[in-house]
Design an enzyme around this catalytic site. Sequence first.
Site, PDB file in Angstrom:
ATOM      1  N   ALA A  75       0.831  -1.205   0.000  1.00 47.62           N
ATOM      2  CA  ALA A  75       0.000   0.000   0.000  1.00 47.62           C
ATOM      3  C   ALA A  75       0.867   1.256   0.000  1.00 47.62           C
ATOM      4  CB  ALA A  75      -0.935   0.000   1.205  1.00 47.62           C
ATOM      5  N   TYR A  76       1.898   1.246   0.812  1.00 42.39           N
ATOM      6  CA  TYR A  76       2.784   2.404   0.910  1.00 42.39           C
ATOM      7  C   TYR A  76       3.499   2.650  -0.414  1.00 42.39           C
ATOM      8  CZ  TYR A  76       6.390   5.497   2.855  1.00 42.39           C
ATOM      9  OH  TYR A  76       7.226   6.555   3.118  1.00 42.39           O
ATOM     10  N   ALA A  77       4.060   1.588  -0.993  1.00 43.85           N
ATOM     11  CA  ALA A  77       4.786   1.735  -2.260  1.00 43.85           C
ATOM     12  C   ALA A  77       3.846   2.191  -3.368  1.00 43.85           C
ATOM     13  CB  ALA A  77       5.461   0.416  -2.636  1.00 43.85           C
TER      14      ALA A  77
END
Length: 242
Positions: free
Chosen positions: A149-151
């Site tokens: 999700a962060y990437a």
Amino acid sequence: MTRVAIVTGASGGIGREVAERLAKDGMTVLVHYSGNKVAADEIVEGIVKAGGTASTFQADVADETQISALFDEVERLYGGVDVVVNTAGIMPLAPLVDLKLEDLDRVHRTNIRGTFVVSQQAARRVREGGAIINFSTSVTKIAVPGYTAYAASKGAVDGMTLILAKEMRGRNVTVNAVAPGPTATPLYFTGKPQSVIDAATKAAPLERLGQPEDVAEVVSFLAGPARWINGQVIYTNGGVVA
């Protein structure tokens, strides 16, 4: 004329170091925070004690009304803005198969919408000769499990950064992103076993984790003398990825 900088997410970690570094560079700094007023006030107190000028402002980076008010306040207090640094972000970790969709939505709101909203105001208001600096991550290339999700959110930041740089044609305003690797901040250490931290420490040829001041140094360069670096994602990770 003294240059004026806004640093979002400046109450902790890399954001704090960036705010303090830009103040040391002689800039007036608006320390944005979301919830940690005590930390933001401490940063301003330290900058003022060192002879600088700074103030705080609380806002939700994803709320366009609040961010417009933040820029209004900077212009009221200091006459304008020259540098905008988007460090605000969240990083819930889980494999894609396990990540709660409400966490995905939170990441999207803060990391993508928040960067977009702040960048939109910055694009409208930053003075000639200024700089907009977004924050990405080296995880988009390192591809560490658990960071999906962060990437994904930071991949979106990369895209908007590169396009905004071209949309600012004729304004003499640079737009870049800084993409740190593993950096020794509370956000990085939270929830990680020591074995993961040890592996990250050994991954870089320099055999250490990045420090917030390493990242702030790159921001300082992009915010000041680096006028011919534009439309770039700068991987700031000690050589983990190129």
